[in-house]
Design a protein around this motif. Sequence first.
Motif, mmCIF file in Angstrom:
data_model
loop_
_atom_site.group_PDB
_atom_site.id
_atom_site.type_symbol
_atom_site.label_atom_id
_atom_site.label_comp_id
_atom_site.label_asym_id
_atom_site.label_seq_id
_atom_site.Cartn_x
_atom_site.Cartn_y
_atom_site.Cartn_z
ATOM 1 N N LEU A 170 0.812 -1.208 0.000
ATOM 2 C CA LEU A 170 0.000 0.000 0.000
ATOM 3 C C LEU A 170 0.849 1.262 0.000
ATOM 4 N N ARG A 171 2.161 1.091 0.112
ATOM 5 C CA ARG A 171 3.043 2.248 0.145
ATOM 6 C C ARG A 171 3.023 2.982 -1.189
ATOM 7 N N ARG A 220 8.880 9.213 3.212
ATOM 8 C CA ARG A 220 8.287 9.686 4.454
ATOM 9 C C ARG A 220 7.464 8.575 5.107
ATOM 10 N N TRP A 221 6.697 7.876 4.297
ATOM 11 C CA TRP A 221 5.882 6.767 4.801
ATOM 12 C C TRP A 221 6.766 5.693 5.421
ATOM 13 N N ALA A 238 9.079 2.563 9.837
ATOM 14 C CA ALA A 238 10.267 1.896 10.367
ATOM 15 C C ALA A 238 10.589 2.363 11.777
ATOM 16 N N ALA A 239 10.372 3.654 12.064
ATOM 17 C CA ALA A 239 10.660 4.185 13.394
ATOM 18 C C ALA A 239 9.729 3.566 14.438
ATOM 19 N N TYR A 257 17.275 2.276 1.807
ATOM 20 C CA TYR A 257 16.971 3.644 2.230
ATOM 21 C C TYR A 257 18.183 4.263 2.909
ATOM 22 N N ARG A 258 18.875 3.468 3.720
ATOM 23 C CA ARG A 258 20.060 3.966 4.418
ATOM 24 C C ARG A 258 21.182 4.329 3.455
ATOM 25 N N ARG A 259 21.156 3.751 2.250
ATOM 26 C CA ARG A 259 22.188 4.027 1.245
ATOM 27 C C ARG A 259 21.711 5.026 0.200
ATOM 28 N N GLY A 260 20.543 5.594 0.424
ATOM 29 C CA GLY A 260 20.042 6.588 -0.521
ATOM 30 C C GLY A 260 19.436 6.007 -1.777
ATOM 31 N N ILE A 261 19.058 4.713 -1.707
ATOM 32 C CA ILE A 261 18.458 4.036 -2.858
ATOM 33 C C ILE A 261 16.969 3.889 -2.615
ATOM 34 N N SER A 262 16.182 4.390 -3.541
ATOM 35 C CA SER A 262 14.728 4.292 -3.408
ATOM 36 C C SER A 262 14.183 3.375 -4.490
#
Length: 304
Positions: A207-208, A220-221, A226-227, A298-303
């Motif tokens: 659903l993202r 952002r989602w 994750a947090a 995400y941590r490596r800047g890959i989306s």
Amino acid sequence: MAVTGARGSGKSVYIGVLIYALEQYLRRSGRTIQPYSTGTKAVYEQRYEAPLFRENRVMEGTPTLLSGGAYQRDPMIWRISDAQTSTFLVVRDAAGEDIETSTGDLPQLSYFGRADLVVFLFDSLRLPSMIQILAGLIPAVDDQRLGSSSAEVLPTVLQQLSGGDADLALAFSKFDAFHELPKADTEHYARVMGNPSAHFNRDETMLRPAGPGQVADAQRWFRNDAAFLDQEIRSLFRLIHEESVTLQADQAAQNKQIRGVGHFAVSAVGETPQHSARLTTRGISPFRVLDPILWGMYRRGISI
């Protein structure tokens, strides 16, 4: 990425279902994932896809690196592509026996320290307290084929991560067993796991937001989800009195052994196998299996 953990924690099953789920996820945004070599294609089809999706049987354990049939000695390489870009995903499977018997820094496990992401699967079904609580709700665990517990194996894995460049995804595996806790005769666990708003009780991966114009919304989602999940899983480790696991991971991050740590909950199959011959009665229903790899990217800047 390297996938590791104690024997029987579900590493190979996780990898097999991960690639399948990743293909479904990428399709939403017009991307594809393809094996980059004939070796990758052959190993995945024979060792992962066939038993999981065609034969519906429990996979055999990963052979040790010293054995003649150690197919995981060479990594599987996948190419994720859209019309403009490509990202290469390199996946390494690790036999639990190799981790349990290792002492010191081993050359054959040096790829841990060079990985961008290490996924450590923590098997809560090896905990006597969990086995006792879930007795009668899930099939009994066969302890005869298993070795050290996940908590005993984690320090060995962290010892291989001396370079400080790998992110560590610390994930409860077989999390479908936790979802049975509301049925157990224990108010303590049932109240926690019965919370329908908890992030560990729902999987909204598909659903993202997806697509080139929704990258910011998707990030952002994912960041918010994750947090919340990280804090919930940390609380679960405390609830089952295994907080030393999170403390070890946090200390490794503080000591620059690893780049960072995230906590996750995954279930590759969606249910505990009823017997040794058959994997599932309802079909494979993965739960949050993509979270660790999406977090690592995400941590490596890959989306994606």
